[in-house]
Design an enzyme around this catalytic site. Structure first.
Site, PDB file in Angstrom:
ATOM      1  N   LYS A  13       0.818  -1.211   0.000  1.00 51.36           N
ATOM      2  CA  LYS A  13       0.000   0.000   0.000  1.00 51.36           C
ATOM      3  C   LYS A  13       0.861   1.275   0.000  1.00 51.36           C
ATOM      4  CE  LYS A  13      -2.410  -0.019   3.690  1.00 51.36           C
ATOM      5  NZ  LYS A  13      -1.995   1.114   4.517  1.00 51.36           N
ATOM      6  N   ARG A  88      -9.651   3.389   8.525  1.00 47.07           N
ATOM      7  CA  ARG A  88      -9.349   2.004   8.900  1.00 47.07           C
ATOM      8  C   ARG A  88     -10.573   1.327   9.508  1.00 47.07           C
ATOM      9  NH1 ARG A  88      -3.747   2.105   8.534  1.00 47.07           N
ATOM     10  NH2 ARG A  88      -2.719   0.511   9.762  1.00 47.07           N
ATOM     11  N   ARG A 127      10.449  -6.609   5.052  1.00 46.60           N
ATOM     12  CA  ARG A 127      10.480  -5.182   5.379  1.00 46.60           C
ATOM     13  C   ARG A 127      11.074  -4.966   6.775  1.00 46.60           C
ATOM     14  NH1 ARG A 127       4.958  -1.897   5.013  1.00 46.60           N
ATOM     15  NH2 ARG A 127       4.482  -2.967   6.933  1.00 46.60           N
ATOM     16  N   ARG A 133      11.183  -1.636  11.137  1.00 43.96           N
ATOM     17  CA  ARG A 133       9.964  -1.097  11.763  1.00 43.96           C
ATOM     18  C   ARG A 133       9.624  -1.896  13.008  1.00 43.96           C
ATOM     19  NH1 ARG A 133       4.981   0.493   7.873  1.00 43.96           N
ATOM     20  NH2 ARG A 133       3.893  -0.292   9.697  1.00 43.96           N
ATOM     21  N   ARG A 144      -1.846  -7.539  13.566  1.00 44.93           N
ATOM     22  CA  ARG A 144      -2.288  -6.497  12.616  1.00 44.93           C
ATOM     23  C   ARG A 144      -3.155  -7.096  11.516  1.00 44.93           C
ATOM     24  NH1 ARG A 144       2.982  -4.214  10.740  1.00 44.93           N
ATOM     25  NH2 ARG A 144       1.830  -2.712   9.506  1.00 44.93           N
TER      26      ARG A 144
HETATM   27  P1  AMP Z   1       0.355   1.792   8.768  1.00 47.76           P
HETATM   28  O1  AMP Z   1       1.663   2.478   8.487  1.00 47.76           O
HETATM   29  O2  AMP Z   1      -0.778   2.386   7.963  1.00 47.76           O
HETATM   30  O3  AMP Z   1       0.446   0.292   8.631  1.00 47.76           O
HETATM   31  O4  AMP Z   1      -0.014   2.098  10.300  1.00 47.76           O
HETATM   32  C1  AMP Z   1       0.846   1.693  11.368  1.00 47.76           C
HETATM   33  C2  AMP Z   1       0.064   1.720  12.670  1.00 47.76           C
HETATM   34  O5  AMP Z   1      -0.414   3.068  12.922  1.00 47.76           O
HETATM   35  C3  AMP Z   1      -1.178   0.855  12.703  1.00 47.76           C
HETATM   36  O6  AMP Z   1      -0.885  -0.488  13.062  1.00 47.76           O
HETATM   37  C4  AMP Z   1      -2.018   1.564  13.771  1.00 47.76           C
HETATM   38  O7  AMP Z   1      -1.540   1.282  15.070  1.00 47.76           O
HETATM   39  C5  AMP Z   1      -1.728   3.032  13.490  1.00 47.76           C
HETATM   40  N1  AMP Z   1      -2.682   3.611  12.500  1.00 47.76           N
HETATM   41  C6  AMP Z   1      -2.398   4.073  11.240  1.00 47.76           C
HETATM   42  N2  AMP Z   1      -3.491   4.563  10.636  1.00 47.76           N
HETATM   43  C7  AMP Z   1      -4.509   4.406  11.523  1.00 47.76           C
HETATM   44  C8  AMP Z   1      -5.908   4.695  11.478  1.00 47.76           C
HETATM   45  N3  AMP Z   1      -6.492   5.244  10.386  1.00 47.76           N
HETATM   46  N4  AMP Z   1      -6.652   4.403  12.578  1.00 47.76           N
HETATM   47  C9  AMP Z   1      -6.091   3.860  13.688  1.00 47.76           C
HETATM   48  N5  AMP Z   1      -4.791   3.535  13.782  1.00 47.76           N
HETATM   49  C10 AMP Z   1      -3.984   3.804  12.723  1.00 47.76           C
END
Ligand code: AMP
Length: 202
Positions: A13, A88, A127, A133, A144
């Site tokens: 993504k 989300r 990754r 990360r 996740r």
């Molecule tokens: P991502 O980089 O989009 O995979 O996001 C990493 C982490 O940030 C996720 O596992 C959540 O803990 C938090 N996160 C990112 N976007 C959201 C969202 N829209 N709502 C809630 N938590 C988020």
């Protein structure tokens, strides 16, 4: 143009969103990136969010919505943007729709990246090695994935019902996936997006 990008962890993504926004010349709004930035600066939001992020849990809607609302007020977003990692949850999607309706600019498309579970896990483990990360370890990855299934997958029905969901096969090389995304975005638009011919990026 306003696009939502949806995909399970590891679906590419972030990579594909960056390529698409360069192609469409749109600004990016990634809640994951904003939260990681907030965390790195040690802000109150960042500290609250870190607890959830480290456990692979979603940050509460209220925190994320306030952050997005503030960001959308910036002038760079007046012509549209691509949302990545947001919404989300269905409540986040509803809140976004309300906020966009009040501005008179509804969402144009919801792109959904689809890939096999084994491939997703393999990509995330790679990754973890490459980027370090802290939320890319086997336990957090499994959690996740589960969070995605339970809280984010219902969004697909939400956007399908609105008639703006476009599924994209995310298996294959990044170039192959990006070609499919470009085709989906350009479909019915005669190569023009938002009245502007896209840049020839890749
Ligand atoms: P991502 O980089 O989009 O995979 O996001 C990493 C982490 O940030 C996720 O596992 C959540 O803990 C938090 N996160 C990112 N976007 C959201 C969202 N829209 N709502 C809630 N938590 C988020």
């Amino acid at each position: 143009m306003l696009i939502v990008f949806i995909g399970p962890p590891g679906s590419g993504k972030g990579t594909q969103a960056r390529r698409l926004l360069e192609y469409l010349q749109l600004p990016h709004l990634s809640t994951g990136e904003l939260l990681r930035e907030a965390r790195a600066t040690g802000s109150a939001l960042g500290q609250q969010a870190a607890r959830y992020m480290d456990q692979g849990r979603l940050v509460p809607d209220a925190l994320v919505l306030a952050m997005v609302d503030e960001k959308l007020r910036e002038s760079q977003y007046t012509k549209g943007c691509m949302f990545d990692g947001f919404p989300r949850t269905v409540p986040q999607a509803r809140a976004l729709d309300e906020s966009l309706a009040s501005r008179g600019t509804p969402l144009d498309k919801a792109l959904e990246l689809r890939a096999d579970q084994d491939e997703l896990i393999a990509r995330m483990l790679r990754r973890a090695l490459a980027e370090g990360r802290t939320d890319d370890n086997p336990q957090t990855i499994a959690h996740r994935m589960e969070v995605y299934r339970q809280q984010t997958e219902p969004l697909l029905d939400y956007y399908r019902f609105k008639g703006i969901l476009t599924p994209i096969d995310a298996m294959g090389t990044p170039d192959e996936v990006f070609s499919r995304i470009k085709a989906a975005v350009n479909k019915g638009r005669d190569g023009r997006v938002g009245g502007v011919r896209p840049q020839s990026a890749g």
